[in-house]
Structure formats: C-alpha cells, structure tokens
Write a protein that holds these residues in place. Sequence first.
Motif, short mmCIF file in Angstrom:
data_model
loop_
_atom_site.label_atom_id
_atom_site.label_comp_id
_atom_site.label_asym_id
_atom_site.label_seq_id
_atom_site.Cartn_x
_atom_site.Cartn_y
_atom_site.Cartn_z
N SER A 311 0.94 -1.14 -0.14
CA SER A 311 0.17 0.05 0.07
C SER A 311 0.93 1.33 0.01
O SER A 311 0.39 2.48 -0.25
CB SER A 311 -0.83 -0.06 1.16
OG SER A 311 -0.25 0.24 2.57
N TYR A 318 0.51 3.44 -5.96
CA TYR A 318 -0.54 2.37 -5.34
C TYR A 318 -1.90 2.70 -5.81
O TYR A 318 -2.39 2.10 -6.75
CB TYR A 318 -0.53 1.97 -3.74
CG TYR A 318 -1.59 1.19 -3.37
CD1 TYR A 318 -1.29 -0.25 -3.70
CD2 TYR A 318 -2.73 1.55 -2.69
CE1 TYR A 318 -2.54 -0.96 -3.21
CE2 TYR A 318 -3.67 0.71 -2.36
CZ TYR A 318 -3.64 -0.65 -2.73
OH TYR A 318 -4.51 -1.72 -2.17
N GLU A 319 -2.22 3.93 -5.02
CA GLU A 319 -3.64 4.43 -5.47
C GLU A 319 -3.66 4.77 -7.14
O GLU A 319 -4.67 4.50 -7.73
CB GLU A 319 -3.93 5.52 -4.81
CG GLU A 319 -4.22 5.16 -3.19
CD GLU A 319 -5.55 4.37 -3.10
OE1 GLU A 319 -6.36 4.19 -3.94
OE2 GLU A 319 -5.73 3.78 -1.83
N LYS A 323 -3.11 -0.01 -7.94
CA LYS A 323 -4.66 -0.30 -7.89
C LYS A 323 -5.51 0.35 -8.82
O LYS A 323 -6.68 -0.26 -9.24
CB LYS A 323 -4.81 0.52 -6.21
CG LYS A 323 -6.51 0.14 -5.75
CD LYS A 323 -6.68 0.73 -4.52
CE LYS A 323 -8.25 0.20 -4.20
NZ LYS A 323 -8.40 1.06 -2.81
N TYR A 326 -5.62 -2.38 -11.51
CA TYR A 326 -6.82 -3.46 -10.99
C TYR A 326 -8.07 -3.00 -11.17
O TYR A 326 -9.04 -3.69 -11.97
CB TYR A 326 -6.42 -3.68 -9.39
CG TYR A 326 -7.82 -4.24 -8.68
CD1 TYR A 326 -7.95 -5.60 -8.74
CD2 TYR A 326 -8.54 -3.46 -8.07
CE1 TYR A 326 -9.12 -6.33 -8.14
CE2 TYR A 326 -9.49 -3.94 -7.37
CZ TYR A 326 -9.83 -5.47 -7.57
OH TYR A 326 -10.92 -5.82 -6.98
N GLU A 327 -8.34 -1.79 -11.02
CA GLU A 327 -9.84 -1.02 -11.33
C GLU A 327 -9.92 -0.80 -12.64
O GLU A 327 -11.23 -0.82 -12.98
CB GLU A 327 -10.02 0.13 -10.36
CG GLU A 327 -9.91 0.13 -8.96
CD GLU A 327 -9.64 1.53 -8.29
OE1 GLU A 327 -10.00 1.41 -6.80
OE2 GLU A 327 -9.23 2.61 -8.68
N LEU A 336 -6.79 -8.25 -6.10
CA LEU A 336 -5.76 -7.49 -5.46
C LEU A 336 -5.64 -7.75 -4.06
O LEU A 336 -6.28 -7.36 -3.32
CB LEU A 336 -6.27 -5.88 -5.74
CG LEU A 336 -5.32 -4.92 -5.21
CD1 LEU A 336 -3.63 -4.86 -5.73
CD2 LEU A 336 -5.76 -3.61 -5.44
N THR A 338 -3.16 -6.68 -0.94
CA THR A 338 -2.20 -5.65 -0.65
C THR A 338 -1.72 -5.85 0.89
O THR A 338 -2.34 -6.48 1.64
CB THR A 338 -3.32 -4.49 -0.57
OG1 THR A 338 -3.88 -4.09 -1.69
CG2 THR A 338 -2.46 -3.24 -0.03
N GLU A 426 -5.27 -7.09 2.69
CA GLU A 426 -6.63 -6.85 2.05
C GLU A 426 -6.51 -7.64 0.66
O GLU A 426 -5.37 -7.55 -0.05
CB GLU A 426 -6.81 -5.55 1.83
CG GLU A 426 -8.16 -4.88 1.14
CD GLU A 426 -8.32 -3.59 0.82
OE1 GLU A 426 -9.08 -3.05 1.64
OE2 GLU A 426 -7.54 -2.96 0.05
N LEU A 428 -9.06 -7.85 -2.68
CA LEU A 428 -10.10 -7.20 -3.33
C LEU A 428 -10.50 -8.35 -4.71
O LEU A 428 -9.49 -8.74 -5.02
CB LEU A 428 -10.02 -6.07 -3.82
CG LEU A 428 -9.86 -4.99 -2.68
CD1 LEU A 428 -9.56 -3.71 -3.31
CD2 LEU A 428 -10.93 -5.04 -1.55
#
Length: 435
Positions: A311, A318-319, A323, A326-327, A336, A338, A426, A428
């Motif tokens: 993360s 990351y964001e 990520k 992934y999105e 995903l 994390t 985490e 997802l």
Amino acid sequence: MTKFTSFSYFLLFTFCLVTFQNAHSQNDFLVGDALPDAPELTARGSYGVGVQTLNLVNKDQLDVLSITEGKGTNYDRPITVEIWYPATIPDGVKEIEIYTQVLGRNGAEGRPVTPFTFKGRALRDAKIISNQGKFPLVILSHGYVGSRFLFTYLAENLASKGYVVVSIDHTDSTYKDAAHFTSTLANRSLDQLFVLSEIERLSAASNDSFLANLVDTSRTGLVGYSMGGYGGLNTCGAGYSDGALDFFKSMTGGSDALDSRGMSNESYKSSADPDKITAFVALAPWGMANGVWDAEGLAGLKTPTLFVAGSEDDISGYEKGIKAIYEGSLNSDRYLLTYVNARHNVAPNPPVEATMMEGLHIDEYLRYADSVWDMRRINNINQHFITAFLGIHLKGMDYQEYLNVEPDANTGNWKGFKPRTSIGMELLHAAPKSE
C-alpha cells in the motif's frame, strides 16, 4: 464456535514451533521454507525438484542500445533461463542447490557487482519425472534490475507442486548487465513471448531437449514483478498508450521500436498471445503512474489476474499505480492482494547474510527487504495465494475457497491461515465487466 483461551494459543504456538524445529533440524532454514505461521498452501508439494540452465538466442532482434537518431541495428539477443521441474531425487542425495547471485548494479558508481551464494531446495540436473504426463508452465519475469534467481522461493515451491517453472534473465536488465532503461521498455514483453515460444518448441515430442513431452504450454501462467509486470500486462493484452509510445520516442531520438506493442497498432492484437497464457500474476507492476496505459489499453486485459501490491509502494505507486490498474482492467476476472504499509518489494527472496555486510550500500539490502514486513512472511503468503490462483486456472483445482475471503484480513481468520495470523492484508475481487 471454538473459543480460544490464552493457554490454547500457547499450546498452538508450541506445537507449531516444535513442528518447525523438527522439520528443519537436519538442514538450515532456507529461502522459501515455511515459517510456523505460514498459511496452508505454502507447504511444498509431493514432487522432488530439479533445476537446469538453458542459454537461448532470439535471432535478428533490434539492438535498442544501438539506436541513434531513431535508427538501430539488429543482433542475436541472448536470453538465459533457469528451469525448475518435477524430478526424482535419489535416495541419500540432498535436495540442495547453491545459487550464485550478485549484489550491486553494473555501471552504478559506488555499487560494484559482487557475487554471493545462497542455498535452495532443488537438485541440479536431477532426473525428470517422465511417467506423469505434461505439466503446466509458469514463466517468471524479474524487475529492473534483477535476475532469474530473484524469486527462487516461488520457483522451487511451484515445481514441487507439479509445474515447470522458467525464470528469465532479461538481457540489459540484470545486476550484471544493467543498461539504459529503453532496452527494458522495448524488450520486456518480447522476451516473455519469445521464451513461451521457445519452451513450446523445446517441449515438442520430436525435440531432443530434456523438456520434450514435459510441458503443456496451453496451460501457461505468467508471473511478473515490477518491470516484469509491466511487460506481462502487455503480453496479456494491455497495449501501451500513445503517450507511452511518444515517451519512448523522446528517449530514443524518434525510434518507433515500441509502436508494435501499442494499443493503437492494429498488428499488436495478433502479436499478443493472451489465449495461451491462462493466468497472470502481477507483483507490483510498474507503469500506470507514468501513463503507460489508458482506459482502452487496460480494457485489453482479459486474462484472469492476481495483482499483489504494497500500500506504500513508492516505485510503481499504489492508488494511482497498481490499484488503478486493478480497477481499470474491466474485462479481467481479477484480485488485488495488498500488504498494508509495505513498499515495492513484495516479490523477492528475503535478505541473506551477504546483503547485511557492514558498509554495504543500503540499496543492496533494500533489493531484498521491506522496512515493515518480514520478507519470509511475504514469501510464504505469496506461495499460498499464487498456489491457489494458478491451481484454479492451470490445473482446475478446487481452491476457490482460499480466495473467497472477507476483503479485510483483520476482521476474521482467512481460509488457510492459522488463528490470529491473517492480519495486515486486504484481498479485493472484481468480476469482468461482461458479467
């Protein structure tokens, strides 16, 4: 529901510790071995593990390093691979291999290339198991810089479970031969596709290679870390953006060498081979935060994918990095995983004694370590989840329950984890948009 007391936890810990000590009383604790708190699918499989080295040559390839004013010459590109496979270990012979790796980085001031060794659980040139049909293929692709020995913990573990594992030394991208980044940008996916093609050729019944009749390349998994993930996304259908192609041109005086891997290039879709690669594991894939993909490119990824990230990744992001990939991969059945508060190193072997020498450049240690997580713990968890993911997609195994867990590991015990050990993670999941 069973209620654990403090005494129960003490008994459980004692049992795990004794089991761990007994299992390793005759050998050192080696890279890839299971810690007492390792999740269920970390355990090695029933096969012995052999290992061999192959030197391959991809003929008549563009030498990216020769490009001047947008033009370059061709050469025969060498690619060394390490291959782990299910094997028969003779009675009385130790299943031990000593790998030679290097610290440092070619051409980096103050970081000389220094060899070191570490042990693994495989036997060099061991006899192949030849009476159990063909095994699925897993290709490993390291980062920039790295080597084919960067994640032996995973290679040996998967081979013991009935996979042929091929790990690539990407030319111009290893500690020994690190060169300008443009070579890695242009060649990473091409190397992966070449190795897949070569293993298919060498595994044909008519070939005299040790791989003949051993590998089923129609069941192939690709595991890419950092730049290996960058290339792997492209190999599996996520074409590079026009912005990425323009960036490459700006670095090479106008070369169009990367254009063939762009999403806007009509020939790209036919050159990618996502159908043969039936599962993809992207460990901290680089590029999204640098504009390598746009929405159209990510939509091209249809291969089932397990993303793994820290993360606090400060290399790939990351964001806005992993990520976001992934999105944006709307047409892939994807996960995903994390590691909360981990940075970029969610894939390598753990540090060994050589990486802890006094006066060593900090980057040599941080190639193999995270500042929060124990890398041996990350290795074990990776072994567990990658075993589940590849088992589902390459072997049709009933491992879905290990992935169908609550997103937040802190809210309860994840399937396959010992009590109180599923924490700090985490997981997802997102189904393809078409579903």
